[in-house]
Design a protein around this motif. Structure first.
Motif, PDB file in Angstrom:
ATOM      1  N   GLU A  27      -6.716  -0.867  -3.593  1.00  0.00           N
ATOM      2  CA  GLU A  27      -8.227  -1.530  -3.548  1.00  0.00           C
ATOM      3  C   GLU A  27      -8.056  -2.631  -4.652  1.00  0.00           C
ATOM      4  N   ARG A  28      -7.581  -2.403  -5.710  1.00  0.00           N
ATOM      5  CA  ARG A  28      -7.561  -3.411  -6.945  1.00  0.00           C
ATOM      6  C   ARG A  28      -6.774  -4.594  -6.695  1.00  0.00           C
ATOM      7  N   GLU A  63      -6.642   3.783  -5.050  1.00  0.00           N
ATOM      8  CA  GLU A  63      -7.472   2.985  -5.914  1.00  0.00           C
ATOM      9  C   GLU A  63      -6.877   1.973  -6.255  1.00  0.00           C
ATOM     10  N   SER A  86       0.551  -1.383  -0.112  1.00  0.00           N
ATOM     11  CA  SER A  86       0.081   0.019   0.056  1.00  0.00           C
ATOM     12  C   SER A  86       0.772   1.317  -0.100  1.00  0.00           C
ATOM     13  N   THR A 124      -5.904  -5.580  -3.578  1.00  0.00           N
ATOM     14  CA  THR A 124      -6.946  -6.319  -2.489  1.00  0.00           C
ATOM     15  C   THR A 124      -7.897  -7.355  -3.254  1.00  0.00           C
ATOM     16  N   ALA A 125      -8.767  -6.644  -4.166  1.00  0.00           N
ATOM     17  CA  ALA A 125      -9.555  -7.335  -4.939  1.00  0.00           C
ATOM     18  C   ALA A 125      -9.100  -8.573  -5.560  1.00  0.00           C
TER      19      ALA A 125
END
Length: 607
Positions: free
Chosen positions: A348-349, A345, A339, A351-352
């Motif tokens: 988050e990608r 943004e 991170s 992590t997804a």
């Protein structure tokens, strides 16, 4: 596998021993009852016990639950046999089981009850029967190990008796006036212990050595020698003493050098086996080091970015290329969270993507923006997957990336240039349309000619707009057609049907101009002159060719024109030439028809 074969061989030996002694009783063969004349005999019930135990132990090691249950039944039979025999000794009663099949009429050394097994043998069967039942149906390591260790009670009794025979200590195999244990009974009971210890061994008494297969294999090899080798040597010495070749003291003196020679030979055999295993291990270690060195060089020398992280996305390792890309040393990069290098943004990608891999496995591919230590933004193309432990559980992830910053910048620059070019071409077309309008209006030109030219320029501009939206790579055939007939079909008088196809830019412009001419002609002379007029526009692929149809219905009756105008010539010659195809015009009285056939590979792009 070797332990399994040994277990089966021991079970077969026990069954053969029981059958041989039983045959000795049934057919009066004295050497089968007692291996040494004058010593105690193995009783018929004992022989039956060895047969039952041999078959039971074979079943206890099976994967079939029914066979295991039958093996547990065999264990229960042995428990009952030993319990009834001991009860007879304690109570002084006779339940008739000792001579149920055959009568014992022989000379019984040290015996007071014909046909009855020794109480030592009965104790051994109690122990071994309970052990067999536990090993057969045990479901936990504790229960199976309890069965294994319970068998050692019977083994201890048998070992004392066999040692007593080997070295002339009668107290070990004879209890006062009761029936003595035969020598082959003692040896058979020891073999029984070895067989049960080899049954489900990895689930029971050897479960603690499951993480050390080499140690376990060596231990299993040594156990039979430790149990049987001293007894075998002692028995050979006993045979010589029985024939009067020497006395017990001389036999005991022979035992020491014989055992020394036997143990030395065993050590040499095991040493040779260990040497082979050690050489194989060394060769494997050398090959492993070579493999590790090769992959380490690839890891360190590749220009690709390689990063390892835990499931919290904290970096656990990286190669020099990755550290250099973010402007840090490898040591500085390790321990930092991902991170800290990407935007919120993009984190988050990532992590997804991690969640997607945890739920469905596989790998994920995506682009991510990374900020180096100087604050510059880089673009990385990422391919990541999970790392698993020996149990198959995910413990981290590995990332292989490639710096595509220059490519992204070039693409952005190219996009800006294309957008600027499209803007200028669009402005140029607008200027041309304006010039044409002013020139034709002030030049006393026929209004019909003016409308025709302006319509063609508008059709060209519409096709240009469609191609601009697609960056001039290709254009949807449906979009080109709908834009070209929008002026004529605003009231829903056109049906447009066909598969999703994409035209190359040259074909798209040609088709747009041709459709505009078809629409103009329909407005002047054809279907669009009547309120009931309809136009069906269809296309399909057939045998490698694109078939395009323009079919008019419901308009005034059609007659063959006396001359060919510019629009007709452009459709017949220009469109056919641009598409390298064929154009067929039919002036049927019911309605005009235009059919275009062109080779699909020359005009189509992948849809």
């Amino acid at each position: 596998m070797a332990a399994t074969h040994l277990r089966v061989a021991l079970c077969a030996l026990l069954i053969a021993l029981g059958l041989a002694v039983a045959a000795g009783w049934l057919f009066g063969i004295e050497p089968l009852k007692s291996v040494v004349p004058g010593l105690s005999t193995m009783k018929f019930n004992t022989a039956l016990g060895f047969i039952v135990f041999g078959f039971g132990t074979l079943g206890a090691g099976s994967e079939d639950i029914q066979r295991r249950r039958r093996a547990a039944g065999a264990g229960a039979f042995l428990i009952l046999l030993g319990l009834v025999t001991l009860t007879q000794y304690v109570s002084g009663a006779s339940f008739g089981i000792d001579e149920l099949v055959v009568r014992d009429t022989g000379v019984l050394s040290g015996s007071g009850v014909p046909g009855r097994m020794s109480p030592l043998t009965a104790v051994a069967w109690l122990s071994l029967g309970a052990a067999l039942a536990l090993v057969a149906v045990g479901r936990t390591s504790a229960s199976i190990a309890a069965g294994h260790f319970l068998s050692l009670g019977g083994g201890f009794v048998a070992f004392l008796a066999a040692a007593g025979y080997a070295f002339g200590a009668e107290a070990f195999w004879e209890i006062g006036f009761y029936t003595a244990m035969a020598f082959h009974t003692a040896v058979g009971l020891m073999v029984s212990v070895a067989a049960i210890l080899l049954t489900r061994q990895d689930e029971g008494w050897l479960a603690s050595l499951g993480d050390a297969p080499a140690t376990r294999a060596l231990f299993v090899k040594l156990i039979p020698f430790a149990l049987l080798l001293p007894l075998a040597v002692g028995f050979l010495i006993l045979i010589g003493s029985g024939f009067g070749a020497y006395n017990a003291a001389f036999g005991l003196a022979l035992f020491v050098p014989f055992m020394t020679i036997a143990l030395t030979a065993l050590a040499l055999v095991l040493a040779r086996q260990a040497r082979g295993s050690e050489l194989a291990a060394l060769q494997g270690a050398a090959a492993l080091r070579q493999t590790e060195d090769r992959y380490r060089r690839i890891f360190e020398q590749t220009s690709d970015i390689i990063i390892a992280a835990d499931l919290d996305q904290v970096i656990t390792d990286c190669n020099p290329a990755a550290a250099e890309a973010v402007g840090l040393s490898r040591e500085e990069a390790i321990g930092r969270g991902i991170s800290g290098f990407v935007s919120a943004e993009d984190f988050e990608r990532t992590t997804a993507m991690l969640r997607q891999k945890l739920e469905g496995g596989g790998t994920t591919r995506y682009d991510v923006r990374v900020r180096n230590s100087r604050g510059d933004w880089l673009f990385w193309e990422i391919n990541s997957g999970l790392t698993y432990d020996d149990a198959g559980m995910p413990i981290g992830l590995h990332v292989v990336g490639r710096d595509i910053t220059e490519r992204k910048r070039a693409e952005e620059h190219q996009r800006l240039l294309v957008n600027e070019l499209n803007h200028r071409v669009k402005n140029s077309l607008a200027v041309v349309q304006g010039l044409a309008h002013q020139t034709l209006r002030n030049g006393n030109v026929d209004p019909a000619v003016q409308r025709s030219l302006e319509g063609r320029l508008a059709a060209l501009a519409a096709a240009h707009d469609v191609l601009t939206r697609e960056s001039w790579c290709s254009a949807s055939m449906r979009d080109i057609i709908e834009e070209a007939v929008a002026l004529f079909c605003s009231d829903g008088r056109c049906s447009i049907e066909g598969p999703a196809l994409r035209l190359n830019p040259r074909a798209a412009v040609s088709l747009a101009l041709a459709i505009h001419e078809l629409g103009t002609n329909a407005a002047k002379y054809g279907a669009f002159q009547s309120d009931a007029g309809q136009v069906a526009i269809e296309w399909k692929l057939m045998e490698g060719r694109l078939i395009f149809s323009w079919i008019e219905r419901g308009g005034p009756k059609v007659a063959v024109p006396t001359r060919r105008g510019f629009g007709t010539r452009m459709i017949e010659r220009g469109l056919a030439g641009e598409l390298d195809g064929e154009v067929e015009l039919s002036f049927d009285p019911e309605g005009f028809r235009c059919v275009v056939s062109a080779p699909a590979p020359k005009i189509l792009e992948a849809a």
